[in-house]
Design an enzyme around this catalytic site. Structure first.
Site, PDB file in Angstrom:
ATOM      1  NE  ARG A  75      -3.899  -0.186   2.313  1.00  0.00           N
ATOM      2  CZ  ARG A  75      -4.359  -0.654   2.809  1.00  0.00           C
ATOM      3  NH1 ARG A  75      -4.427  -0.190   4.941  1.00  0.00           N
ATOM      4  NH2 ARG A  75      -5.181  -1.974   3.395  1.00  0.00           N
ATOM      5  NE  ARG A 144      -3.175   1.194   9.308  1.00  0.00           N
ATOM      6  CZ  ARG A 144      -3.823   0.380   8.949  1.00  0.00           C
ATOM      7  NH1 ARG A 144      -5.102   0.616   7.715  1.00  0.00           N
ATOM      8  NH2 ARG A 144      -4.355  -0.739   9.172  1.00  0.00           N
ATOM      9  CE  LYS A 208      -7.462  -1.828  10.024  1.00  0.00           C
ATOM     10  NZ  LYS A 208      -8.131  -2.358   9.587  1.00  0.00           N
ATOM     11  CE  LYS A 210      -8.173   2.562   8.114  1.00  0.00           C
ATOM     12  NZ  LYS A 210      -9.481   1.246   7.696  1.00  0.00           N
ATOM     13  CB  CYS A 429     -14.011  -4.270  -0.361  1.00  0.00           C
ATOM     14  SG  CYS A 429     -14.285  -5.516  -0.059  1.00  0.00           S
ATOM     15  CB  CYS A 435      -8.869  -9.129   0.751  1.00  0.00           C
ATOM     16  SG  CYS A 435      -9.826  -9.425   2.622  1.00  0.00           S
ATOM     17  CB  CYS A 474     -15.240  -9.888   5.359  1.00  0.00           C
ATOM     18  SG  CYS A 474     -14.437  -9.165   5.814  1.00  0.00           S
ATOM     19  CB  CYS A 478     -12.508  -2.703   3.087  1.00  0.00           C
ATOM     20  SG  CYS A 478     -12.023  -3.768   4.275  1.00  0.00           S
TER      21      CYS A 478
HETATM   22 FE1  SRM Z   1      -9.047  -2.839   5.310  1.00  0.00          FE
HETATM   23  C1  SRM Z   1      -8.550  -5.285   6.524  1.00  0.00           C
HETATM   24  C2  SRM Z   1      -8.192  -3.410   2.096  1.00  0.00           C
HETATM   25  C3  SRM Z   1     -10.331   0.953   3.601  1.00  0.00           C
HETATM   26  C4  SRM Z   1     -11.496  -1.460   7.883  1.00  0.00           C
HETATM   27  N1  SRM Z   1      -8.564  -3.919   4.397  1.00  0.00           N
HETATM   28  C5  SRM Z   1      -8.174  -5.239   5.093  1.00  0.00           C
HETATM   29  C6  SRM Z   1      -6.748  -6.308   4.418  1.00  0.00           C
HETATM   30  C7  SRM Z   1      -5.983  -5.034   4.485  1.00  0.00           C
HETATM   31  C8  SRM Z   1      -7.027  -7.875   4.618  1.00  0.00           C
HETATM   32  C9  SRM Z   1      -6.680  -7.947   6.117  1.00  0.00           C
HETATM   33  O1  SRM Z   1      -6.236  -7.809   7.024  1.00  0.00           O
HETATM   34  O2  SRM Z   1      -5.841  -8.958   5.456  1.00  0.00           O
HETATM   35  C10 SRM Z   1      -8.059  -5.971   2.998  1.00  0.00           C
HETATM   36  C11 SRM Z   1      -6.747  -5.941   2.197  1.00  0.00           C
HETATM   37  C12 SRM Z   1      -7.199  -6.618   0.438  1.00  0.00           C
HETATM   38  C13 SRM Z   1      -6.449  -7.136  -0.558  1.00  0.00           C
HETATM   39  O3  SRM Z   1      -6.308  -7.430  -1.107  1.00  0.00           O
HETATM   40  O4  SRM Z   1      -5.805  -5.726  -1.452  1.00  0.00           O
HETATM   41  C14 SRM Z   1      -8.231  -4.647   2.718  1.00  0.00           C
HETATM   42  N2  SRM Z   1      -9.422  -2.251   3.375  1.00  0.00           N
HETATM   43  C15 SRM Z   1      -8.760  -2.440   2.332  1.00  0.00           C
HETATM   44  C16 SRM Z   1      -8.884  -1.376   0.538  1.00  0.00           C
HETATM   45  C17 SRM Z   1      -8.151  -1.401  -0.444  1.00  0.00           C
HETATM   46  C18 SRM Z   1     -10.515  -1.513   0.011  1.00  0.00           C
HETATM   47  C19 SRM Z   1     -10.733  -1.376  -0.704  1.00  0.00           C
HETATM   48  O5  SRM Z   1     -11.431  -1.937  -2.289  1.00  0.00           O
HETATM   49  O6  SRM Z   1      -9.682   0.236  -1.384  1.00  0.00           O
HETATM   50  C20 SRM Z   1      -8.909   0.203   1.800  1.00  0.00           C
HETATM   51  C21 SRM Z   1      -7.615   0.443   1.647  1.00  0.00           C
HETATM   52  C22 SRM Z   1      -7.512   2.019   2.543  1.00  0.00           C
HETATM   53  C23 SRM Z   1      -6.149   2.606   2.736  1.00  0.00           C
HETATM   54  O7  SRM Z   1      -5.738   3.072   1.740  1.00  0.00           O
HETATM   55  O8  SRM Z   1      -5.482   2.373   3.628  1.00  0.00           O
HETATM   56  C24 SRM Z   1      -9.683  -0.545   3.135  1.00  0.00           C
HETATM   57  N3  SRM Z   1     -10.569  -0.772   5.516  1.00  0.00           N
HETATM   58  C25 SRM Z   1     -11.038   0.117   4.844  1.00  0.00           C
HETATM   59  C26 SRM Z   1     -11.723   1.060   5.311  1.00  0.00           C
HETATM   60  C27 SRM Z   1     -12.483   2.210   4.629  1.00  0.00           C
HETATM   61  C28 SRM Z   1     -11.308   3.729   5.643  1.00  0.00           C
HETATM   62  O9  SRM Z   1     -10.851   3.747   6.010  1.00  0.00           O
HETATM   63  O10 SRM Z   1     -12.515   4.873   4.960  1.00  0.00           O
HETATM   64  C29 SRM Z   1     -12.258   0.313   7.019  1.00  0.00           C
HETATM   65  C30 SRM Z   1     -13.142   1.001   7.478  1.00  0.00           C
HETATM   66  C31 SRM Z   1     -12.996   1.892   8.576  1.00  0.00           C
HETATM   67  C32 SRM Z   1     -12.504   1.240   9.588  1.00  0.00           C
HETATM   68  O11 SRM Z   1     -11.522   1.277   9.791  1.00  0.00           O
HETATM   69  O12 SRM Z   1     -13.511   0.930  10.629  1.00  0.00           O
HETATM   70  C33 SRM Z   1     -11.271  -0.350   6.929  1.00  0.00           C
HETATM   71  N4  SRM Z   1      -9.862  -3.318   6.547  1.00  0.00           N
HETATM   72  C34 SRM Z   1     -10.914  -3.389   7.521  1.00  0.00           C
HETATM   73  C35 SRM Z   1     -10.537  -4.110   9.201  1.00  0.00           C
HETATM   74  C36 SRM Z   1     -11.416  -3.338  10.121  1.00  0.00           C
HETATM   75  C37 SRM Z   1     -10.955  -3.315  10.903  1.00  0.00           C
HETATM   76  C38 SRM Z   1     -11.905  -2.752  11.978  1.00  0.00           C
HETATM   77  O13 SRM Z   1     -12.342  -2.041  13.426  1.00  0.00           O
HETATM   78  O14 SRM Z   1     -12.807  -3.869  12.774  1.00  0.00           O
HETATM   79  C39 SRM Z   1     -10.081  -5.176   9.218  1.00  0.00           C
HETATM   80  C40 SRM Z   1      -9.175  -6.380   9.345  1.00  0.00           C
HETATM   81  C41 SRM Z   1      -8.527  -5.724  10.541  1.00  0.00           C
HETATM   82  O15 SRM Z   1      -7.733  -4.798  10.419  1.00  0.00           O
HETATM   83  O16 SRM Z   1      -8.710  -6.549  11.171  1.00  0.00           O
HETATM   84  C42 SRM Z   1      -9.162  -4.770   7.118  1.00  0.00           C
HETATM   85 FE1  SF4 Z   2     -11.095  -7.546   2.583  1.00  0.00          FE
HETATM   86 FE2  SF4 Z   2     -13.321  -7.386   4.046  1.00  0.00          FE
HETATM   87 FE3  SF4 Z   2     -11.820  -5.102   3.431  1.00  0.00          FE
HETATM   88 FE4  SF4 Z   2     -13.647  -7.162   1.339  1.00  0.00          FE
HETATM   89  S1  SF4 Z   2     -14.253  -5.836   3.368  1.00  0.00           S
HETATM   90  S2  SF4 Z   2     -10.911  -6.050   1.223  1.00  0.00           S
HETATM   91  S3  SF4 Z   2     -12.899  -8.709   2.018  1.00  0.00           S
HETATM   92  S4  SF4 Z   2     -11.593  -7.162   4.738  1.00  0.00           S
END
Ligand code: SRM
Ligand code: SF4
Length: 573
Positions: A75, A144, A208, A210, A429, A435, A474, A478
């Site tokens: 990233r 982040r 994390k 944000k 996402c 993922c 899921c 994201c």
């Molecule tokens: Fe996310 C985890 C992709 C924005 C909440 N996110 C992941 C992971 C890294 C999976 C993992 O932990 O193994 C995903 C990687 C997928 C892949 O193959 O690339 C992933 N998140 C993404 C992205 C790429 C989605 C997209 O299609 O754009 C976004 C990258 C953002 C960036 O550039 O930094 C992305 N993730 C978000 C957002 C939206 C936001 O931040 O505005 C959220 C919801 C807001 C929040 O944080 O509450 C988000 N991602 C999560 C979570 C749940 C965190 C939680 O509080 O429970 C996880 C899982 C975790 O952290 O355990 C996660």
């Molecule tokens: Fe992966 Fe779930 Fe985030 Fe989609 S919402 S990128 S399936 S962790």
């Protein structure tokens, strides 16, 4: 939280890591496997990378008793979402040479590259740093990528706000020299005493973190879904300061009612000169009070929810040594992008290109990646990544406009803004195949769902009505599905929970409307509601408001109501 409870395993990994070094360097040199050790897989996130494997290939690899097809996702941080043409070209080149030939524009205004094998990881990170971009703290228990409204309309305000985003990002970047040592061949420290983290300390944050900055009336960075946000307050065309919002987040776990999405609370106002200090002190409160025993309860949203927004504000004021001013009025109108051409106050042009699912790639029918590369070769302005996974080709001088328009036409991009308003308002996402947490498809499937729904939209005359629609594989959220007007959240292969009623400006959480719906039933579920909306909406009424007024769902106002509302609903079809 209770001091009696055991700290989560990640706290031990961080403590033992010597400021995020672990055994990453040794793991990279081990050619007997494509993976890293389990502890290093956690630590490498702080360096901007996730170990993954291609889930499409799992059955075949298993059959042939092969190790999973391991690779790494990287990233790239882009504070405020602004990349130069050179940076775009380099990202494109690196995607071709080391990754899977695609660039993912993320929901946090960053670039992601997928499919980098372990032996290429170091040189890839090195080459990214050579372009004046980096990957440090793009992931991990730290702050982040700081998001910032990419709005080119109010260019003078935008410049100030962008500077604040960049200052916050720099101030909160981890201090450890591990990143330089491991990836950039920086000089090694002799003893761990030589390193220190004045803000984070040895164990960094509980989870994390944000941050975003928005300039009303656009909430395109979705401030209510972030740990900390600043809402720019403009009076008499001058930036006078920022409202401060804390405690938003999306992630939850199916079946675990102690987890829920939550909207941030707007708690106070600070001046532009205070903004970095406020960001730091909010981080410190969370560092000291966040729950380090349960990673499902360790985000700032739970600290704020458990102790209350008033407690948080009082504690923050103590850390600041001064008192935040009362919240100033603001209005958000939407959280979408403005597509197509616009001209700004200085006479420069900007083109917002729709990028479906944020995936920049070439297909036989649509050579978008090549087209953007050709544009970057002549473009003297910048590229602005939006939090809706699109890109603005920004600051095009009047003399360059015709040439860029010609390239947009040549590569089939010139009419990207003429797609249905539903499609233009979509986010998906990444999900499968990279993922590791995905339960169902998202990026590869939402386009088909929208195509299905478009036939209904055409019939009932809603082609030009923006309705936010988001799909995630899921419930981690994201794609921020819990604040969209229509949200799909993966439950299992081809099955989704369907949420309705989020606010059109991302200001209200949605509600579960159908649980575990087979994907084949999405169209028959939603088409009648869309037809009903077309016939009976009030003037200017948004879809999310309509479904609540019409009784499809009741309004959810805050995260802790989320599951209560689910229980009150008759959810069976
Ligand atoms: Fe996310 C985890 C992709 C924005 C909440 N996110 C992941 C992971 C890294 C999976 C993992 O932990 O193994 C995903 C990687 C997928 C892949 O193959 O690339 C992933 N998140 C993404 C992205 C790429 C989605 C997209 O299609 O754009 C976004 C990258 C953002 C960036 O550039 O930094 C992305 N993730 C978000 C957002 C939206 C936001 O931040 O505005 C959220 C919801 C807001 C929040 O944080 O509450 C988000 N991602 C999560 C979570 C749940 C965190 C939680 O509080 O429970 C996880 C899982 C975790 O952290 O355990 C996660
Ligand atoms: Fe992966 Fe779930 Fe985030 Fe989609 S919402 S990128 S399936 S962790």
């Amino acid at each position: 939280m209770s001091d009696q409870k055991q700290l989560s395993a990640n706290e031990g990994i961080k403590t033992r890591s010597n400021y995020l070094r672990g055994t990453i360097a040794e793991g990279l040199a081990d050619l007997s496997t494509g993976s890293l050790s389990e502890d290093d897989q956690q630590l490498i996130k702080f360096h901007g990378s996730y170990q993954q494997d291609d889930r499409d290939l799992r059955p075949d690899r298993r059959k042939h008793r092969l190790e999973k097809a391991y690779s790494f996702m990287l990233r790239i941080r882009v504070p405020g979402g602004i990349a130069s043409s050179h940076q775009w070209l380099e990202t494109d080149r690196i995607a071709e040479v080391y990754a899977n030939g695609t660039i993912k524009l993320t929901t946090r205004q960053a670039f992601q590259l997928h499919g980098i094998i372990k032996t290429n990881l170091k040189r890839t990170i090195k080459e990214i740093n050579d372009t004046a971009m980096d990957t440090i703290a793009a992931c991990g228990d730290v702050n982040r990528n700081v998001m910032c409204n990419p709005n080119p309309f109010l260019s003078s305000i935008h410049a100030e706000v962008l500077k604040a985003a960049q200052d916050i990002s720099t101030h909160l970047t981890p201090n450890t020299r591990a990143y330089h040592e491991i990836w950039l061949d920086g000089e090694k420290i002799k003893t761990s005493e030589e390193d220190e983290e004045p803000i984070y300390g040895k164990t960094y944050l509980p989870r994390k973190f944000k941050i975003t900055i928005a300039v009303p009336p656009s909430n395109d960075v979705d401030i209510f879904a972030n740990c900390l946000s600043f809402i720019a307050i403009v009076e008499n065309s001058k930036l006078v300061g920022y409202n401060v919002a804390v405690g938003g987040g999306m992630g939850m776990t199916h079946g675990n009612e102690a987890t829920f999405p939550r909207l941030a609370d707007v708690v106070g106002f600070c001046t532009p000169a205070q903004v970095v200090d406020v960001a730091e002190k909010v981080v410190l409160v969370q560092r000291d009070f966040g729950d380090r025993t349960d990673r499902k309860h360790s985000r700032l949203k739970y600290t704020v929810n458990d102790r209350g927004a008033d407690w948080f504000l009082a504690e923050l004021n103590k850390y600041l040594g001064y008192t935040l001013q009362p919240v100033r009025p603001y209005v958000f109108k939407d959280n979408g992008d403005r597509f197509g051409w616009i001209e700004d106050e200085k006479g420069n042009f900007h083109y917002t290109l729709f990028v479906e699912g944020g995936r920049v790639l070439d297909t036989d029918a649509y050579a978008m990646r090549t087209g953007l590369r050709e544009i970057a070769k002549i473009h003297e302005g910048d590229f602005r990544l939006t939090a809706n996974q699109n890109v603005i080709i920004a600051n095009i001088s009047p003399k360059k406009r015709a040439a860029i328009e010609t390239l947009l036409t040549k590569y089939g991009m010139a009419k990207s803004h003429e797609r249905s308003a539903l499609r233009l308002s979509s986010i998906a996402c990444v999900s499968l195949p990279t993922c590791g947490l995905a339960l169902a498809e998202a990026e590869r499937y939402l386009p088909d769902v929208i195509t299905d729904l478009e036939t209904t939209l055409e019939e009932v005359g809603l082609r030009h009505d923006a309705i936010t629609i988001r799909m995630t594989g899921c419930p981690n959220g994201c794609g921020r599905p819990f604040i969209s007007e229509i949200g799909f959240v993966g439950r299992g292969p081809d099955r989704y929970n369907v949420y309705l009623g989020g606010g059109h400006a991302g200001e209200r959480l949605s509600k579960l409307y159908r649980q575990d719906l087979p994907s084949s039933e999405i169209k028959s579920l939603l088409s009648p509601i869309l037809s009903h909306y077309a016939k009976e909406r009030n003037t200017g009424e948004h879809f999310g408001d309509f479904v609540i007024r019409s009784g499809y769902v009741t309004a959810t106002t805050q995260g802790n109501d989320f599951h209560m509302n689910i229980k009150n609903e008759a959810l069976s079809a």
